[in-house]
Design a protein around this motif. Structure first.
Motif, PDB file in Angstrom:
ATOM      1  N   ASP A  36       0.759  -1.218  -0.017  1.00  0.00           N
ATOM      2  CA  ASP A  36      -0.209  -0.099   0.121  1.00  0.00           C
ATOM      3  C   ASP A  36       0.853   1.209   0.084  1.00  0.00           C
ATOM      4  O   ASP A  36       1.209   1.763   1.137  1.00  0.00           O
ATOM      5  CB  ASP A  36      -0.803   0.057   1.061  1.00  0.00           C
ATOM      6  N   ILE A  37       1.459   1.699  -1.022  1.00  0.00           N
ATOM      7  CA  ILE A  37       2.362   2.744  -1.345  1.00  0.00           C
ATOM      8  C   ILE A  37       1.978   4.095  -0.841  1.00  0.00           C
ATOM      9  O   ILE A  37       2.352   4.836  -0.027  1.00  0.00           O
ATOM     10  CB  ILE A  37       2.921   2.683  -2.810  1.00  0.00           C
ATOM     11  N   SER A  38       0.707   4.310  -1.281  1.00  0.00           N
ATOM     12  CA  SER A  38      -0.072   5.814  -1.081  1.00  0.00           C
ATOM     13  C   SER A  38      -0.275   6.009   0.269  1.00  0.00           C
ATOM     14  O   SER A  38      -0.417   7.026   0.917  1.00  0.00           O
ATOM     15  CB  SER A  38      -1.171   5.778  -1.798  1.00  0.00           C
ATOM     16  N   ARG A  39      -0.989   4.655   1.087  1.00  0.00           N
ATOM     17  CA  ARG A  39      -1.254   4.509   2.354  1.00  0.00           C
ATOM     18  C   ARG A  39      -2.573   5.573   2.672  1.00  0.00           C
ATOM     19  O   ARG A  39      -2.553   6.357   3.741  1.00  0.00           O
ATOM     20  CB  ARG A  39      -0.182   5.069   3.227  1.00  0.00           C
ATOM     21  N   ASP A  40      -3.249   5.780   1.476  1.00  0.00           N
ATOM     22  CA  ASP A  40      -4.271   6.855   1.616  1.00  0.00           C
ATOM     23  C   ASP A  40      -5.366   6.328   2.955  1.00  0.00           C
ATOM     24  O   ASP A  40      -6.015   7.255   3.559  1.00  0.00           O
ATOM     25  CB  ASP A  40      -4.962   6.977   0.493  1.00  0.00           C
ATOM     26  N   ALA A  41      -5.355   4.973   2.756  1.00  0.00           N
ATOM     27  CA  ALA A  41      -6.500   4.496   3.686  1.00  0.00           C
ATOM     28  C   ALA A  41      -5.998   4.521   5.338  1.00  0.00           C
ATOM     29  O   ALA A  41      -6.861   4.127   5.912  1.00  0.00           O
ATOM     30  CB  ALA A  41      -6.910   3.182   3.304  1.00  0.00           C
ATOM     31  N   TRP A  42      -4.588   4.717   5.618  1.00  0.00           N
ATOM     32  CA  TRP A  42      -4.250   4.625   6.830  1.00  0.00           C
ATOM     33  C   TRP A  42      -4.790   5.716   7.828  1.00  0.00           C
ATOM     34  O   TRP A  42      -4.921   6.846   7.496  1.00  0.00           O
ATOM     35  CB  TRP A  42      -2.638   4.523   7.060  1.00  0.00           C
ATOM     36  N   ILE A  43      -4.792   5.341   9.154  1.00  0.00           N
ATOM     37  CA  ILE A  43      -5.506   6.488   9.817  1.00  0.00           C
ATOM     38  C   ILE A  43      -4.293   6.660  11.049  1.00  0.00           C
ATOM     39  O   ILE A  43      -3.677   5.636  11.694  1.00  0.00           O
ATOM     40  CB  ILE A  43      -6.580   5.856  10.821  1.00  0.00           C
ATOM     41  N   HIS A  44      -4.181   7.837  11.336  1.00  0.00           N
ATOM     42  CA  HIS A  44      -3.088   8.164  12.280  1.00  0.00           C
ATOM     43  C   HIS A  44      -3.522   8.552  13.669  1.00  0.00           C
ATOM     44  O   HIS A  44      -4.540   9.082  13.861  1.00  0.00           O
ATOM     45  CB  HIS A  44      -2.169   9.457  11.710  1.00  0.00           C
ATOM     46  N   ARG A  45      -2.472   8.080  14.464  1.00  0.00           N
ATOM     47  CA  ARG A  45      -3.106   8.146  15.793  1.00  0.00           C
ATOM     48  C   ARG A  45      -3.764   9.467  16.402  1.00  0.00           C
ATOM     49  O   ARG A  45      -4.799   9.663  16.839  1.00  0.00           O
ATOM     50  CB  ARG A  45      -1.930   7.635  16.819  1.00  0.00           C
ATOM     51  N   GLU A  46      -2.950  10.629  16.212  1.00  0.00           N
ATOM     52  CA  GLU A  46      -3.302  11.709  16.317  1.00  0.00           C
ATOM     53  C   GLU A  46      -4.550  12.100  15.924  1.00  0.00           C
ATOM     54  O   GLU A  46      -5.550  12.700  16.318  1.00  0.00           O
ATOM     55  CB  GLU A  46      -2.202  12.836  15.863  1.00  0.00           C
ATOM     56  N   ASP A  47      -4.802  11.801  14.413  1.00  0.00           N
ATOM     57  CA  ASP A  47      -6.210  12.233  13.755  1.00  0.00           C
ATOM     58  C   ASP A  47      -7.136  11.263  14.517  1.00  0.00           C
ATOM     59  O   ASP A  47      -8.413  12.090  14.836  1.00  0.00           O
ATOM     60  CB  ASP A  47      -6.311  11.783  12.426  1.00  0.00           C
ATOM     61  N   TRP A  48      -7.010  10.271  15.160  1.00  0.00           N
ATOM     62  CA  TRP A  48      -8.144   9.420  15.640  1.00  0.00           C
ATOM     63  C   TRP A  48      -8.494  10.028  16.973  1.00  0.00           C
ATOM     64  O   TRP A  48      -9.656  10.109  17.252  1.00  0.00           O
ATOM     65  CB  TRP A  48      -7.624   7.994  15.580  1.00  0.00           C
ATOM     66  N   ILE A  49      -7.622  10.253  17.615  1.00  0.00           N
ATOM     67  CA  ILE A  49      -7.676  10.706  18.940  1.00  0.00           C
ATOM     68  C   ILE A  49      -8.240  12.320  19.163  1.00  0.00           C
ATOM     69  O   ILE A  49      -9.147  12.341  19.755  1.00  0.00           O
ATOM     70  CB  ILE A  49      -6.341  10.703  19.939  1.00  0.00           C
ATOM     71  N   ARG A  50      -7.892  13.020  18.204  1.00  0.00           N
ATOM     72  CA  ARG A  50      -8.493  14.437  18.082  1.00  0.00           C
ATOM     73  C   ARG A  50      -9.833  14.333  17.290  1.00  0.00           C
ATOM     74  O   ARG A  50     -10.748  14.919  17.964  1.00  0.00           O
ATOM     75  CB  ARG A  50      -7.674  15.185  17.179  1.00  0.00           C
ATOM     76  N   ASN A  51      -9.932  13.704  16.192  1.00  0.00           N
ATOM     77  CA  ASN A  51     -11.242  13.759  15.566  1.00  0.00           C
ATOM     78  C   ASN A  51     -12.362  12.577  15.996  1.00  0.00           C
ATOM     79  O   ASN A  51     -13.318  12.587  16.226  1.00  0.00           O
ATOM     80  CB  ASN A  51     -11.115  13.683  14.074  1.00  0.00           C
ATOM     81  N   GLY A  52     -11.880  11.330  15.711  1.00  0.00           N
ATOM     82  CA  GLY A  52     -12.154  10.167  16.203  1.00  0.00           C
ATOM     83  C   GLY A  52     -13.677   9.788  15.670  1.00  0.00           C
ATOM     84  O   GLY A  52     -13.964  10.418  14.586  1.00  0.00           O
ATOM     85  N   ILE A  53     -14.176   8.980  16.141  1.00  0.00           N
ATOM     86  CA  ILE A  53     -15.727   8.778  15.699  1.00  0.00           C
ATOM     87  C   ILE A  53     -16.558   8.643  17.118  1.00  0.00           C
ATOM     88  O   ILE A  53     -16.103   7.685  17.850  1.00  0.00           O
ATOM     89  CB  ILE A  53     -15.751   7.344  14.776  1.00  0.00           C
ATOM     90  N   HIS A  54     -17.292   9.406  17.218  1.00  0.00           N
ATOM     91  CA  HIS A  54     -17.931   9.317  18.448  1.00  0.00           C
ATOM     92  C   HIS A  54     -19.528   8.850  18.311  1.00  0.00           C
ATOM     93  O   HIS A  54     -20.309   8.850  17.188  1.00  0.00           O
ATOM     94  CB  HIS A  54     -18.142  10.738  19.037  1.00  0.00           C
ATOM     95  N   ILE A  55     -20.045   8.419  19.371  1.00  0.00           N
ATOM     96  CA  ILE A  55     -21.459   7.808  19.193  1.00  0.00           C
ATOM     97  C   ILE A  55     -22.402   9.083  18.793  1.00  0.00           C
ATOM     98  O   ILE A  55     -22.320  10.228  19.194  1.00  0.00           O
ATOM     99  CB  ILE A  55     -21.774   7.563  20.603  1.00  0.00           C
TER     100      ILE A  55
END
Length: 582
Positions: free
Chosen positions: A541-560
């Motif tokens: 997966d060269i482009s790594r477009d689908a990868w989620i970074h830890r900082e983005d997840w903790i800052r934005n996340g997915i909330h109920i």
């Protein structure tokens, strides 16, 4: 990209795979390892925690329904006789005529074995803490995390804990993996299995927070003890989650949170088992039949893209075959007079699984074997019982006749138990993403109106046929019927491949213009194909477009109730297929 075309695949794995951890969790086992490894660690997906609960419960799980109804019992007997007719063996209640040997059994500890049978070594797990110097204990417990703050309580639990009274026994607070299955019933421990039948094992007896905490603890233990990746180095690693198609979006979200927030990986991505299996065997188009311990899934893949409408999930797997083996032997009175309980005694299921793997096969005629059956009864030392097992070709045929297996011993929990997670079992794939520009990591994911999930009470052959015919194109159907791939632990069953080919051919409706079927041989252990495919997908997966970074997840996340759902890799395009075949 020009560099990618010139590099040798082996060097690519060495270069990119040393800091990628591939995690493939299942209901019974978890496969986990570095992407540049040939094979993963295969660890029982369970944890035993010390308990002071009285009366003591050995297994914390959903409500166990070990009672077979009269209707189920009659259906099971009918299925047995149907299978017996096909295999040319006596019917269930038919006496074996002119038997050349008596069926005897007895306790034969240290008795020399025959027929090349070998008694597996067994010792109860040592549940006591090893002696640790007081100074090192204090140093470990006071170690700050990467942020310099005091350690997370869930991680602190894994450290040495000493009883308030120093004269008392110092118990390990939790024990993971196979050791957890080998704890003596007399010890104060309760076994937890966080995943059941392809879903988080949430119930009134096993609350959501405990399930997630157990997942975190098991995975963290494997990372430290097996892969030797301490917490301080996690930010140098990325994680690939290779997940069964049975998980819904909320469950995927929770596991991503464990990987990124709790285990502290720098980035993560999710891939489906079916898609990963295609890459694992170097294919581009196949019908993937994943026969796991508790769930069998079928899904079709064309040119490296899964076809979601073809997904079918069946609520049975290898553990049901093991329990059926016990039922068959008890009916024929070949099982030793011991109290074997595969539901409430984890070590008994371990014994049955090993007997199934060693002796069960699919072939015509009577299949019998002399075997050593281990017993672990309360208040008694482990025992060995030499016996002659019979009808060993019947249990694996339950894959084609599921009424033989009676699998629903773990009924799904009522929806009311998920009030705090109201979308855990709901279809949320139609929801739109608000504020798309603020979340670039989601932009490449397609949105589906529905996520097809089919659960049928049909056999494997009918499920394969139904899945392939749902593609609706005769050219693709012909290709898929000749590109069936069996994966999962139960796919190793001797004689299964020709049985699948024969029964799928007969299951195809006569009006369909298809007359050839073939199961492709796996290039590696079928139990590890999806794990290996996940490693390949992560490295290519060269482009790594689908990868989620830890900082983005903790800052934005997915909330109920936020409306944002993580999309899995239904339409992740195949990349650099040439590398798989070079």
């Amino acid at each position: 990209m020009d560099y990618m075309k010139t590099i040798v695949p082996t060097n690519l794995f060495t270069e990119r795979g040393s800091n990628i951890v591939v995690i493939n969790p299942g209901s019974a086992n978890i496969r986990i390892g570095l992407a540049n490894q040939d094979t993963p660690f295969n660890v029982p997906h369970c944890i035993s925690r010390r308990t002071t609960q009285l009366p003591k419960r050995h297994v914390q799980d959903q409500m166990l329904n070990s009672q077979v109804t009269t209707a189920q019992h009659m259906e099971r007997e009918r299925a047995y006789d149907m299978i017996a007719s096909l295999l040319r063996i006596p019917f269930l209640d038919e006496e074996v005529a002119n038997s050349s040997y008596p069926r005897k059994m007895g306790r034969v500890d240290a008795y020399p074995l025959q027929n090349n049978t070998k008694e597996p070594e067994f010792t109860w797990t040592d549940v006591l803490e090893k002696n640790v110097p007081h100074s090192s204990t204090k140093a470990v417990e006071s170690e700050p995390n990467e942020g310099g703050t005091s350690e997370d309580p869930t991680l602190k639990e894994s450290k040495i804990k000493v009883e308030s009274n120093s004269s008392e026994r110092k118990y390990r607070q939790y024990i993971c993996g196979e050791e957890a299955l080998r704890i003596s019933p007399t010890e104060p421990y309760c076994l937890h299995r966080p995943i059941r039948r392809g879903h988080l094992n949430i119930s009134q007896h096993y609350p959501t927070q405990q399930v997630l905490e157990d997942l975190h603890t098991i995975w963290d233990w494997i990372l430290v003890e097996k892969l030797h990746i301490p917490h301080s180095m996690r930010n140098m690693y990325s994680a690939i989650l290779v997940l069964p198609e049975t998980f819904d979006s909320r469950e995927i979200k929770e596991m991503l949170s464990i990987v990124l927030r709790d285990l502290r990986f720098s980035s993560a991505v999710v891939h489906q088992e079916g898609l990963a299996a295609v890459f694992g065997n170097g294919l581009s188009t196949a019908c993937i039949v994943n026969i796991g311990a508790q769930v069998t899934s079928v899904i079709c893949v064309e040119d490296g893209v899964t076809i979601p409408t073809t997904q079918i999930s069946l609520r049975f797997g290898g553990e049901d075959i093991s329990r059926c083996l016990l039922w068959t032997q008890r009916h024929h009175q070949t099982w030793p007079p011991i109290r074997t309980d595969a539901l409430s005694k984890p070590v008994d299921l371990l014994v049955l699984n090993r007997l199934k793997e060693s002796y069960c096969q699919i072939k015509e005629g009577e299949v019998e074997a002399v075997a050593m059956v281990q017993s672990y009864e309360d208040g008694m030392p482990p025992g060995s019982h030499k016996t002659r097992l019979t009808a060993l070709n019947v249990p694996p045929m339950g894959l084609f006749y599921p009424t033989l297996l009676v699998p629903d011993v773990y009924p799904p929990p009522p929806r009311s138990w998920f009030n705090d997670y109201d979308d855990m079992l709901e279809d949320t794939w139609h929801m739109d993403f608000p504020g798309g520009s603020a979340f670039p990591m989601w932009e490449s994911y397609p949105i589906f109106q529905t996520k097809p999930k089919k659960e049928d009470n049909i056999g494997v052959a009918e499920a394969i046929t139904k899945s392939i015919l749902l593609t609706g194109r005769i050219d693709l159907q012909r290709k898929l019927f000749c590109s069936m791939q069996l994966i999962g632990g139960a796919a190793l069953s001797d004689g299964l491949i020709p049985a699948v080919e024969e029964r799928v051919l007969h299951a195809i409706p006569s009006h369909e213009a298809i007359d050839t079927v073939e199961v492709l041989q796996s290039r590696m252990n079928p139990a590890f194909v999806s794990w290996k495919g996940g490693a390949i997908l992560g490295i290519l997966d060269i482009s790594r477009d689908a990868w989620i970074h830890r900082e983005d997840w903790i800052r934005n996340g997915i909330h109920i109730r936020s409306g944002r759902k993580y999309k899995d890799s239904y339409y992740l395009q195949a990349q650099a297929m040439c590398y798989l075949n070079s």
